[in-house]
Scaffold this motif. Structure first.
Motif, short mmCIF file in Angstrom:
data_model
loop_
_atom_site.label_atom_id
_atom_site.label_comp_id
_atom_site.label_asym_id
_atom_site.label_seq_id
_atom_site.Cartn_x
_atom_site.Cartn_y
_atom_site.Cartn_z
N SER A 155 -70.80 -32.92 -8.92
CA SER A 155 -71.98 -33.24 -7.67
C SER A 155 -72.79 -32.05 -7.74
CB SER A 155 -71.38 -33.85 -6.47
OG SER A 155 -70.58 -32.75 -6.03
N ARG A 156 -72.19 -31.06 -7.83
CA ARG A 156 -72.96 -29.71 -7.36
C ARG A 156 -72.62 -28.46 -8.41
NH1 ARG A 156 -71.37 -26.90 -3.07
NH2 ARG A 156 -69.55 -28.28 -2.48
N GLY A 157 -73.47 -27.32 -8.37
CA GLY A 157 -73.17 -26.06 -9.01
C GLY A 157 -72.74 -26.38 -10.82
N ILE A 158 -71.86 -25.81 -10.86
CA ILE A 158 -71.30 -25.72 -12.30
C ILE A 158 -71.15 -27.14 -12.98
CG2 ILE A 158 -69.63 -25.21 -14.12
CD1 ILE A 158 -69.57 -22.42 -12.39
N GLY A 159 -70.57 -27.87 -12.14
CA GLY A 159 -70.21 -29.13 -12.52
C GLY A 159 -71.42 -30.22 -12.76
N PHE B 290 -69.79 -13.98 -12.89
CA PHE B 290 -70.38 -14.53 -11.46
C PHE B 290 -71.59 -15.60 -11.95
CE2 PHE B 290 -68.97 -10.04 -10.83
CZ PHE B 290 -68.13 -10.25 -9.73
N ILE B 291 -71.30 -16.66 -11.36
CA ILE B 291 -72.43 -17.77 -11.52
C ILE B 291 -73.12 -18.05 -10.24
CG2 ILE B 291 -72.90 -19.99 -12.52
CD1 ILE B 291 -71.52 -17.81 -14.53
N GLU B 292 -74.31 -18.16 -10.27
CA GLU B 292 -75.12 -18.62 -9.10
C GLU B 292 -75.05 -20.19 -8.59
OE1 GLU B 292 -79.16 -15.91 -9.71
OE2 GLU B 292 -79.42 -17.98 -9.84
N THR B 293 -74.08 -20.20 -7.56
CA THR B 293 -73.80 -21.48 -6.98
C THR B 293 -73.60 -21.41 -5.50
OG1 THR B 293 -71.57 -21.50 -7.27
CG2 THR B 293 -72.71 -22.40 -9.22
N ASP B 294 -73.38 -22.45 -4.90
CA ASP B 294 -72.83 -22.15 -3.32
C ASP B 294 -71.95 -21.62 -3.40
OD1 ASP B 294 -75.19 -24.09 -2.78
OD2 ASP B 294 -73.72 -25.89 -2.69
N MET B 295 -70.39 -21.54 -4.22
CA MET B 295 -69.49 -20.74 -4.14
C MET B 295 -69.85 -19.33 -4.12
SD MET B 295 -66.33 -20.77 -6.89
CE MET B 295 -65.63 -22.31 -6.20
N THR B 296 -70.78 -18.83 -4.53
CA THR B 296 -71.07 -17.35 -4.86
C THR B 296 -72.12 -16.89 -3.82
OG1 THR B 296 -72.47 -17.72 -6.77
CG2 THR B 296 -70.12 -16.95 -6.87
N LYS B 297 -73.01 -17.80 -2.98
CA LYS B 297 -74.13 -17.35 -2.32
C LYS B 297 -73.95 -16.56 -1.17
CE LYS B 297 -74.89 -21.45 0.89
NZ LYS B 297 -73.52 -21.88 0.91
N ASP B 298 -72.62 -16.41 -0.74
CA ASP B 298 -72.28 -15.62 0.34
C ASP B 298 -71.81 -14.28 -0.04
OD1 ASP B 298 -73.62 -17.22 2.26
OD2 ASP B 298 -71.83 -18.44 2.21
N LEU B 299 -71.74 -13.87 -1.19
CA LEU B 299 -71.01 -12.88 -1.89
C LEU B 299 -71.42 -11.39 -1.37
CD1 LEU B 299 -69.73 -13.23 -5.69
CD2 LEU B 299 -68.54 -12.98 -3.57
N GLY B 300 -72.88 -11.48 -1.17
CA GLY B 300 -73.38 -9.98 -0.81
C GLY B 300 -73.28 -9.14 -1.88
N ARG C 30 -77.88 -9.82 -15.01
CA ARG C 30 -78.36 -10.97 -14.28
C ARG C 30 -77.04 -11.74 -13.88
NH1 ARG C 30 -78.48 -16.04 -16.72
NH2 ARG C 30 -78.59 -16.12 -19.25
N MET C 31 -77.09 -12.64 -12.66
CA MET C 31 -75.91 -13.59 -12.74
C MET C 31 -76.19 -14.69 -13.59
SD MET C 31 -75.47 -13.55 -8.60
CE MET C 31 -73.71 -14.64 -8.62
N GLY C 32 -75.20 -15.20 -13.82
CA GLY C 32 -74.88 -16.68 -14.59
C GLY C 32 -75.61 -17.75 -14.18
N LYS C 33 -76.15 -18.51 -14.56
CA LYS C 33 -76.75 -19.99 -14.00
C LYS C 33 -75.68 -20.98 -14.51
CE LYS C 33 -81.34 -18.58 -14.23
NZ LYS C 33 -81.55 -17.94 -12.90
N PRO C 34 -75.76 -22.02 -13.70
CA PRO C 34 -74.91 -23.23 -13.96
C PRO C 34 -75.06 -23.79 -15.32
CG PRO C 34 -75.59 -23.41 -11.92
CD PRO C 34 -76.24 -22.40 -12.55
N GLU C 35 -76.24 -23.61 -16.10
CA GLU C 35 -76.84 -24.23 -17.42
C GLU C 35 -76.10 -23.26 -18.29
OE1 GLU C 35 -78.84 -23.65 -14.65
OE2 GLU C 35 -79.10 -25.65 -14.28
N ASP C 36 -75.69 -22.01 -18.11
CA ASP C 36 -75.01 -20.90 -19.08
C ASP C 36 -73.65 -21.56 -19.25
OD1 ASP C 36 -77.40 -19.13 -19.23
OD2 ASP C 36 -76.77 -18.35 -17.51
N ILE C 37 -72.98 -21.91 -18.40
CA ILE C 37 -71.62 -22.55 -18.42
C ILE C 37 -71.75 -23.87 -18.94
CG2 ILE C 37 -69.62 -23.07 -17.18
CD1 ILE C 37 -70.43 -19.94 -17.07
N ALA C 38 -72.62 -24.70 -18.63
CA ALA C 38 -72.78 -25.94 -19.32
C ALA C 38 -73.10 -25.93 -20.61
CB ALA C 38 -73.98 -26.88 -18.66
N ALA C 39 -73.86 -25.00 -21.15
CA ALA C 39 -73.95 -25.05 -22.67
C ALA C 39 -72.58 -24.76 -23.44
CB ALA C 39 -75.09 -24.03 -22.84
N ALA C 40 -71.97 -23.94 -22.73
CA ALA C 40 -70.61 -23.66 -23.49
C ALA C 40 -69.79 -24.67 -23.28
CB ALA C 40 -69.90 -22.40 -22.54
N VAL C 41 -69.55 -25.38 -22.12
CA VAL C 41 -68.67 -26.68 -21.98
C VAL C 41 -69.23 -27.60 -23.24
CG1 VAL C 41 -68.37 -28.74 -20.82
CG2 VAL C 41 -68.19 -26.55 -19.49
#
Ligand code: NAP
Length: 242
Positions: free
Chosen positions: A12-16, A185-195, A208-219
């Motif tokens: 529903s969110r992020g990488i998935g 490190f992928i930009e999602t809700d999981m990492t938004k508070d990493l600082g 740069r941090m990865g984007k969810p789409e970078d992971i989706a391409a590999a999936v």
């Protein structure tokens, strides 16, 4: 309805979510699972449907085996097949090991590792009957290399890697491929508070941090495009660990 179905946990969110959209673009009907955020799940289902395939969201807790069994049975009854499983949903409960209590340990092991056993079990039965299927497990770079404050998470992700390689060996003869992705490190809700993002970026050759789409391409590569790759762990981390 398409002839092919992909199931993405935590879709529903992020990488998935990015994985669900990518597989929909490849022509798969997509079932996503989520834990509680119905608004996000509903929006994602609409976005998937706009790509011209079927989509549905099933709310269940992947760390609860009876909920998993009940819901996978409903999905199989409705669609009759599962071609791709992405074991993606996961959580963090970070703390230094000396302060980590069993609640944090068990929550992460149950949600990030035991869930893969619960979900894969009924799905593999379907794939064995089909004599085809692809499973992608969402591990993490820290499951390979470890990380301070994440003993629970790293143990779960390392466990997923062993799980991936074992299933690849057991299921290859049934034409079922099983691989893992180890994101950085992928930009999602999981990492938004990493600082401290600037410090992380210094360590990443691609800067740069990865984007969810970078992971989706590999999936999509592992689940759809590759036909002779199994038991592998693909590190998708912008070169963080070379
Ligand atoms: P996210 O943005 O926090 O999204 C998590 C997803 O998992 C949501 O769809 C959530 O559903 C679902 N979920 C959580 N617990 C669940 C449960 N018990 N049952 C069913 N669904 C559950 O996370 P993300 O960053 O996309 O991470 C996705 C995967 O990639 C995780 O396995 C994570 O460990 C891994 N990963 C992430 C990174 C990163 O940098 N982000 C790096 C390496 C690996 P709700 O929306 O209903 O809460």
């Amino acid at each position: 309805m398409s002839e092919k179905l992909a199931l993405v946990t935590g879709g529903s969110r992020g990488i998935g979510k990015a994985c669900a959209l990518k597989l929909a673009q490849a022509g798969y009907d997509v079932v996503i699972n989520y834990a509680g955020n119905t608004e996000a799940a509903t929006k994602t289902v609409e976005e998937i449907k706009a790509l011209g395939v079927e989509a549905e969201a099933y709310r269940f807790d992947i760390s609860n085996q009876s909920e998993v069994d009940e819901n996978i049975a409903r999905i199989v009854e409705k669609y009759g097949r599962i071609d791709i499983l992405v074991n993606n949903a996961g959580i963090t409960r970070d703390d230094l090991f000396i302060r980590m209590d069993s609640e944090k340990w068990n929550a992460v092991i149950n949600t990030n590792l035991n869930s893969a056993f619960y979900v894969s079990k009924p799905v593999v039965k379907v794939m064995m009957k089909q004599r085809s299927g692809a499973i992608v497990n969402m591990a993490s770079i820290v499951g390979v290399y470890g990380n301070i404050g994440q003993a629970n998470y790293c143990a779960a992700k390392a466990g997923l890697i062993g799980f991936t390689k074992s299933l690849a060996k057991e299921l290859g003869s049934r034409n079922i491929r099983v691989n893992a992705i180890a994101p950085g490190f992928i930009e999602t809700d999981m990492t938004k508070d990493l600082g401290n993002t600037e410090e992380f970026l210094k360590l990443i050759p691609l800067k740069r941090m990865g984007k969810p789409e970078d992971i989706a391409a590999a999936v999509k590569f592992l689940a759809v495009d590759s036909t002779y790759v199994t038991g592998q762990v693909l590190e998708v981390d912008g070169g963080l660990v070379i």
